[in-house]
Design a protein around this motif. Structure first.
Motif, PDB file in Angstrom:
ATOM      1  N   ASP A   1       2.693  -1.393   8.198  1.00 12.58           N
ATOM      2  CA  ASP A   1       1.765  -1.917   9.191  1.00 12.58           C
ATOM      3  C   ASP A   1       2.451  -2.972  10.055  1.00 12.58           C
ATOM      4  OD1 ASP A   1       1.874  -3.654   6.919  1.00 12.58           O
ATOM      5  OD2 ASP A   1       0.094  -4.661   7.637  1.00 12.58           O
TER       6      ASP A   1
ATOM      7  N   GLY B   1       0.792  -1.211   0.000  1.00  4.52           N
ATOM      8  CA  GLY B   1       0.000   0.000   0.000  1.00  4.52           C
ATOM      9  C   GLY B   1       0.828   1.266   0.000  1.00  4.52           C
ATOM     10  N   SER B   2       0.148   2.381   0.282  1.00  4.35           N
ATOM     11  CA  SER B   2       0.808   3.686   0.245  1.00  4.35           C
ATOM     12  C   SER B   2       0.906   4.350   1.615  1.00  4.35           C
ATOM     13  CB  SER B   2       0.049   4.625  -0.709  1.00  4.35           C
ATOM     14  OG  SER B   2      -1.310   4.725  -0.319  1.00  4.35           O
ATOM     15  N   GLY B   3       0.488   3.648   2.664  1.00  3.79           N
ATOM     16  CA  GLY B   3       0.540   4.226   4.002  1.00  3.79           C
ATOM     17  C   GLY B   3       1.770   3.785   4.767  1.00  3.79           C
ATOM     18  N   PRO B   4       1.782   4.049   6.076  1.00  2.00           N
ATOM     19  CA  PRO B   4       2.905   3.612   6.915  1.00  2.00           C
ATOM     20  C   PRO B   4       3.002   2.084   6.959  1.00  2.00           C
ATOM     21  CG  PRO B   4       1.547   5.255   8.042  1.00  2.00           C
ATOM     22  CD  PRO B   4       0.784   4.841   6.823  1.00  2.00           C
TER      23      PRO B   4
ATOM     24  N   ASP C   1       7.561   2.423   4.679  1.00  2.00           N
ATOM     25  CA  ASP C   1       6.326   3.166   4.451  1.00  2.00           C
ATOM     26  C   ASP C   1       6.145   3.374   2.945  1.00  2.00           C
ATOM     27  OD1 ASP C   1       6.213   3.399   7.225  1.00  2.00           O
ATOM     28  OD2 ASP C   1       7.163   5.391   7.227  1.00  2.00           O
ATOM     29  N   ASP C   2       4.907   3.603   2.543  1.00  4.63           N
ATOM     30  CA  ASP C   2       4.581   3.916   1.151  1.00  4.63           C
ATOM     31  C   ASP C   2       5.270   2.957   0.190  1.00  4.63           C
ATOM     32  OD1 ASP C   2       3.643   5.036  -1.162  1.00  4.63           O
ATOM     33  OD2 ASP C   2       4.853   6.856  -1.034  1.00  4.63           O
TER      34      ASP C   2
END
Length: 332
Positions: free
Chosen positions: A151, A146-149, A171-172
């Motif tokens: 996990d 994904g594009s977030g921090p 991240d990202d």
């Protein structure tokens, strides 16, 4: 843990030996002469991570239950390989160790019950003989989705794999995929000419073409709204600065990559595929830039020319000389 590895080539073989060395039970998939070599002896690893032999169970497809599965095929083979193993793999955590932009999406579509992640390996390894892998550049692998921090699950699997080989949760991840795609522009010209990556970088004319292909890749990512991830000294700000430079100054970027590689000839994964008589993943590397540029209403003529010439070499089995490459690809 019991870990399955789909594809026992350069990266799959490296991970198999190192994970077995760390105490995990390994099964790999392989075909033809590669399968025969592993069954007859071992996967022999040398170079950056030391010398060693791995003795994984090897078969055309995986069998049994797994705590984790790594997909280490070339991008063009991923869909068929995952589909062939889906009945066994679906439900197990899956990490796709692959170039290009599509690997995690493909795994998620074919394995709806699996928790899917991506991994970007900067390890350079030569696999030109069945069952034999030489690591020419020891480097980290970057894991996420994904594009977030990053996990908690990404961090957990990075920690597990780091017991055997350096793995960093990032991240990202999507932004990092694009940064790795810029790095993968190193593969096309060696496949066309038969020269090593270091020889391409050392040649003033070919280095100029390489720089132009990388600049197109960065500009395409920017047009698609990408914020580039930080990998191996590259960052969003550095790549955006590079995108504005004239080619004469931008050549500092591939030069710095060449220094990082060291002196052991790096053939690039695309040239290695050609030497094994296999299809290349060029459509998922430079070809991805051409498609993404088109989606942004732009053009990527240097990358389009590289794709065309790699396919020409695939069809003919004959490299294209340096002067002819420079004649065909005019860069400004």
């Amino acid at each position: 843990m019991r870990i399955g590895i789909i594809g026992a080539g350069a990266l799959g073989g490296t991970f198999a030996v190192l994970l077995e060395r760390a105490g995990h039970e390994i099964q790999v998939t392989a075909r033809g002469s590669g399968l025969a070599a592993i069954r007859a002896g071992a996967i022999r690893l040398s170079g950056g991570f030391g010398d060693g032999h791995g003795h994984p169970d090897a078969a055309p497809t995986l069998s049994g239950a797994f705590d984790l599965v790594l997909v280490c095929t070339k991008a063009q083979d991923a869909e068929d390989a995952i589909a062939a193993n889906a009945a066994v793999v679906n439900g197990s955590p899956v990490i796709v160790v692959q170039n290009g932009l599509d690997g995690v999406r493909t795994a998620t579509r074919l394995l709806p019950d699996s928790d899917c992640f991506g991994a970007l390996s900067i390890i350079a390894a030569n696999y030109t003989e069945p069952g034999v892998v030489r690591v020419t550049t020891r480097a980290a692998t970057y894991l996420g989705r994904g594009s977030g921090p990053a996990d908690p699950a990404s961090k957990r699997w990075a920690a597990v794999l780091s017991e055997a080989v350096p793995v960093i949760a990032v991240d990202d991840f999507i932004g990092s995929q694009w940064t790795k795609l810029v790095v993968n522009m190193l593969n096309g010209l060696p496949a066309i000419t038969g020269l090593s990556v270091q020889e391409i970088i050392a040649d003033r004319g070919l280095r100029r073409v390489l720089t132009a292909s990388m600049r197109e890749a960065v500009r395409t990512g920017m047009a698609r709204g990408i914020r580039f991830g930080s990998l191996q000294g590259l960052s969003d700000s550095r790549l955006r600065f590079f995108s504005r430079l004239p080619l004469v100054l931008g050549q500092a970027l591939p030069r710095s990559m060449g220094v990082r590689m060291g002196s052991v000839p790096n053939l690039g994964s695309t040239l290695q595929s050609l030497r094994r008589g296999q299809r290349t993943e060029i459509d998922f590397l430079n070809g991805a830039i051409v498609r993404e540029a088109d989606a942004a209403g732009a053009k990527a003529p240097v990358n389009a020319a590289i794709v065309e010439q790699v396919h020409e070499v695939e069809a003919s089995g004959t490299s294209i000389g340096r002067d002819e490459v420079l004649r065909r690809i005019a860069v400004r």
